[in-house]
Design an enzyme around this catalytic site. Structure first.
Site, short mmCIF file in Angstrom:
data_model
loop_
_atom_site.label_atom_id
_atom_site.label_comp_id
_atom_site.label_asym_id
_atom_site.label_seq_id
_atom_site.Cartn_x
_atom_site.Cartn_y
_atom_site.Cartn_z
N ASP A 38 41.10 86.77 68.08
CA ASP A 38 41.89 87.77 67.35
C ASP A 38 41.66 89.12 68.05
O ASP A 38 40.58 89.39 68.57
CB ASP A 38 41.40 87.85 65.90
CG ASP A 38 42.26 88.73 65.02
OD1 ASP A 38 43.03 88.19 64.22
OD2 ASP A 38 42.15 89.98 65.14
N HIS A 64 41.20 91.92 66.91
CA HIS A 64 40.18 92.73 66.24
C HIS A 64 38.84 92.00 66.24
O HIS A 64 38.80 90.77 66.16
CB HIS A 64 40.59 93.02 64.79
CG HIS A 64 41.92 93.69 64.66
ND1 HIS A 64 43.08 92.99 64.38
CD2 HIS A 64 42.26 94.99 64.80
CE1 HIS A 64 44.10 93.85 64.34
NE2 HIS A 64 43.63 95.06 64.60
N ASP A 74 47.22 88.24 67.11
CA ASP A 74 47.65 89.63 67.20
C ASP A 74 47.34 90.27 68.55
O ASP A 74 47.61 91.46 68.75
CB ASP A 74 47.09 90.49 66.04
CG ASP A 74 45.65 90.20 65.73
OD1 ASP A 74 44.99 89.48 66.51
OD2 ASP A 74 45.16 90.70 64.70
N HIS A 95 37.11 89.24 58.99
CA HIS A 95 36.52 90.55 58.65
C HIS A 95 35.65 90.46 57.39
O HIS A 95 34.90 91.39 57.09
CB HIS A 95 37.62 91.59 58.41
CG HIS A 95 38.40 91.94 59.64
ND1 HIS A 95 37.79 92.38 60.80
CD2 HIS A 95 39.73 91.93 59.91
CE1 HIS A 95 38.72 92.62 61.73
NE2 HIS A 95 39.90 92.34 61.21
ZN LIG Z 1 43.39 90.92 63.89
#
Ligand SMILES: [Zn+2]
Ligand SMILES: [Zn+2]
Length: 584
Positions: free
Chosen positions: A370, A372, A461, A334
Site C-alpha cells: 500500500d 501508505h 493506491d 493503519h
Molecule cells: Zn493506502
C-alpha cells in the site's frame, strides 16, 4: 445554487447529492460560475495547466505531492507548492497545514472552500445554478458541461460498476468487445470450482458493502463501497470469480476468538474491541477519527473482513486451498494496538497473521505495498520475531500520511530487523523502483527469514491513476511482485485488499494479481529494469541499515554502493543510470 446529477440509482449517491445541497448552501460557499477553474482541486488545475490527454494515467506532479503531506510546517508547505501559485494562495495553503488526516488531504480543496475568511464569497453568487457530477471512477467533482471526468477521463455514466474495468472509459455504460470475448471464453466455468489444494480461494461478502459514510461531505469518501463493486464486477466479467476461484464462507470473527488470537502477544487491539462493542451501541453513528467513519453496519463489516482473513489464512495453511485473495473492506493496516484510523477499523492482516500462527505457522511474512505505511501492523508486530513486516511506501521525511515508516524503524525489544521499511522520498514511483526494491531488499530478506506463510497487504493506491497515492505502478508491476512473492513459503500466499481509490486502477490491478495466484504468467518481464536515482538512494539507505540484521545484504550493499559512487562521480544524468545497470 443547485447541485443535481443522478449518476446512479443507488441510494448512497442520492444521499451524497442531497447532503451536498445542504452543506454547500449551509456554509455559504461561493459558486463562481464565471470562473470554472475555481471548482478545480489543485490537481485538476495542474492537469489543465499541463494538458490532459483524457487517459487514466496521472503521473506525479508537484501539487499531487503537496496534497498528501502530513504535519508540514509552513516553510515546508510553501516549498512544495507550485511556484506559479500566487503568494496569497500560498499563504492560505500554508495556514491550513496541520496534522492532517488521510481524508483531509484527499479533500484539500474542500479545506480551502470552507475557509471562514474566504473573501471571494459574495452572497449574490448563490443565485447561479451550477450542475456538477461525481466521477464514479475517481470521485472527482466535474462540471455538468463535460461528459468525461477532467481528471481520469471516465465517462459521466460509466459502466464500471456493472462491467468492471472492461467497461469502456470513454463511452456510456455497455460492455466492451473484450468483455464479450471473456464471457464467451469462460461461460462454461460459471458453475464454480471445487475446493482443492490447487484452488485459489476468495473471501467476499456483500454485507461489507453496507459499511459507508453517513455524514456526507462535499465529495464522496474515497474508501467507498464501490471499490469492492468494481473489483467484483471485473472478476465476474473476466470469468475469474465466480468461475475459476473458490468462495469461502463468510463468518464474523468472534470476540472470544480475537481475545484468543491476541492473547498470544498480550495484545487486544482497542479498535477490535471497539468494533465488537459497536454491535451493542449501533444507535449512534461515529467517527473514530475525522476520516475514519462507522455506521450501523460497520462493526459487522469489520468482523466479516477479519473473519474472512482469519479463515483464508487457516484454509491456505492447512492445504485446503493453494492461495487466496481477501476482497474485503474496511481496510486494516493503519489500525494498531490502540486506535482505528486512516479508514481502517480492524487490522485484517494482523488477524490473518496471528490466525496462521495459531494454526501452526512458525514464521509469517507480511509484505505491505500500500502506498501508505502500515503503522498499525508495524505497531502490533514490532516486538515479534515470528512476524516479519516489510513495507514499501511514500514517506518523504515523514510528511506523507501517516508519517511513520522511516528506514531506521526496524523493530524493538530484541526484534530488530523484523521490521523493514522502504520509504520512498517522492511521489510518482513506478514499476522499476518497486521491482528493484523487491530484488534487492524484499526477496533477499524474505528468503533469509524463510517464512511458512506469506501475506500481502495489498493496497492499490500506489497504482497509476490513484488520486491519493500519485504513484505509477501498473497491473503488470503488481503481477510481477505477486509472482516474486509466490516463490516463498511454498506458494502459501494470502493477498488482502487494503487501500486504492481509483476504481479502474484497483480492479485491473487486483485482477492481475489474482491471475498470478491462479497460475498464469505475470506477463512482461520487468526484471532488467533499472531504478530511478531516488529509488536507488532509498534502497541503499535501507540496505545500509538492514544489513546489520540480515548479513546476506552486505555484499549487495557494497555492489550497489560502488555503482552509486561511479554514477555520482561522473555526475551522470538520470537516464544514464539505466546504462549503469545494464553494464552490470
Ligand atoms: Zn493506502
Ligand atoms: Zn474521474
Amino acid at each position: 445554487m443547485i447541485l443535481a446529477e443522478h449518476l446512479h440509482a443507488n441510494s448512497e449517491y442520492s444521499m451524497v447529492i442531497e447532503a451536498l445541497q445542504t452543506s454547500r448552501l449551509a456554509n455559504g460557499e461561493a459558486e463562481n460560475s464565471n470562473c470554472p477553474e475555481s471548482f478545480l482541486s489543485p490537481r485538476q488545475d495542474c492537469k489543465r495547466r499541463h494538458g490532459s490527454n483524457g487517459t487514466i494515467a496521472t503521473p506525479y506532479d508537484e501539487n499531487c505531492t503537496n496534497e498528501h503531506m502530513v504535519g508540514v510546517s509552513s516553510r515546508d508547505a510553501t516549498e512544495d507548492i507550485d511556484t506559479n501559485i500566487q503568494p496569497d494562495v500560498v499563504f492560505k495553503k500554508a495556514r491550513v497545514q496541520r496534522e492532517l488526516t488521510l481524508q483531509d488531504m484527499y479533500n484539500q480543496d474542500s479545506f480551502d472552500d470552507d475557509d471562514e475568511d474566504d473573501s471571494d464569497w459574495e452572497p449574490m453568487q448563490k443565485h447561479f445554478e451550477i450542475m456538477k457530477w461525481f466521477c464514479t471512477n475517481c470521485t472527482m467533482v466535474n462540471l455538468d458541461d463535460v461528459v468525461h471526468c477532467d481528471i481520469c477521463g471516465e465517462h459521466k455514466e460509466s459502466g464500471i460498476l456493472r462491467h468492471g474495468f472492461f467497461a469502456s472509459p470513454s463511452s456510456q455504460d455497455g460492455p466492451t468487445d473484450v468483455e464479450l470475448e471473456f464471457k464467451g471464453k469462460y461461460k462454461d466455468m460459471q458453475s464454480g470450482v471445487s475446493f482443492s489444494n490447487r484452488c485459489t480461494a476468495i473471501g467476499f461478502d456483500e454485507r461489507m458493502l453496507l459499511h459507508s459514510e453517513v455524514e456526507m461531505k462535499p465529495r464522496p469518501h474515497p474508501e467507498r463501497p464501490d471499490r469492492l463493486r468494481a473489483i467484483a464486477a471485473s472478476l465476474a466479467t473476466a470469468g475469474i470469480f465466480p468461475g475459476r476461484c473458490h468462495p469461502i464462507s463468510a463468518r464474523e470473527i468472534t470476540r472470544e476468538e480475537l481475545k484468543m488470537v491476541f492473547s498470544s502477544e498480550n495484545l487486544m487491539p482497542r479498535s477490535i474491541a471497539m468494533g465488537v462493542n459497536l454491535t451493542l451501541t449501533v444507535e449512534c453513528l461515529s467517527y473514530f477519527t475525522p476520516d475514519t467513519y462507522a455506521n450501523e453496519h460497520s462493526a459487522r463489516a469489520a468482523r466479516l473482513a477479519a473473519g474472512l482473513c482469519a479463515d483464508l489464512a487457516s484454509t491456505i495453511l492447512s492445504g485446503r486451498a493453494k492461495n487466496g485473495f481477501a476482497l474485503v473492506r474496511p481496510p486494516g493496516h493503519h489500525a494498531g494496538v490502540s486506535q482505528a484510523m486512516g479508514f481502517c477499523l480492524h487490522n485484517n492482516a494482523a488477524v490473518a497473521a496471528l490466525a496462521a500462527l495459531a494454526a501452526g505457522a512458525k514464521k509469517v511474512l507480511i509484505v505491505d505495498w500500500d502506498v501508505h505505511h502500515g503503522n498499525g501492523t508495524q505497531e502490533i508486530f514490532e516486538r515479534n520475531k515470528s512476524v516479519l513486516y516489510i513495507s514499501l511506501h511514500r514517506h518523504e521525511g515523514g510528511r506523507f500520511y501517516p508519517g511513520t515508516g522511516a528506514a531506521n524503524e526496524v523493530g524493538i525489544d530484541g526484534a530488530e530487523g523484523y521490521c523493514v521499511n522502504v520509504p520512498w522520498n517522492r511521489g510518482g514511483v513506478g514499476d522499476n523502483d518497486y521491482v528493484f526494491a523487491f530484488q534487492n531488499v524484499v526477496l533477499p530478506i524474505a528468503s533469509e527469514f524463510d517464512p511458512d506463510f506469506t501475506i500481502i497487504s495489498a493496497g492499490f493506491d500506489a497504482a497509476r491513476g490513484d488520486p491519493l497515492g500519485c504513484c505509477d505502478v501498473t497491473p503488470a508491476g503488481y503481477a510481477q511482485m505477486t509472482h516474486m512473492l509466490n516463490a516463498l513459503s511454498g506458494g502459501k500466499l494470502l493477498v488482502i485488499l487494503e487501500g486504492g481509490y481509483n476504481l479502474r486502477s484497483i480492479s485491473s490491478s487486483a485482477t492481475s494479481v489474482i491471475k498470478v495466484l491462479l497460475g498464469e504468467n505475470p506477463g512482461c518481464e520487468l526484471g532488467d529494469s533499472a531504478p530511478s536515482k531516488s529509488g536507488l538512494v532509498t534502497v541503499l539507505e535501507v540496505l545500509k541499515i538492514q544489513m546489520n540484521f540480515w548479513p546476506s545484504l552486505a555484499s549487495r550493499f557494497t555492489e550497489l554502493q560502488s555503482l552509486w559512487e561511479i554514477y555520482a562521480a561522473e555526475n551522470k544524468s538520470e537516464e544514464s543510470i539505466s546504462e549503469l545497470f545494464l553494464i552490470v
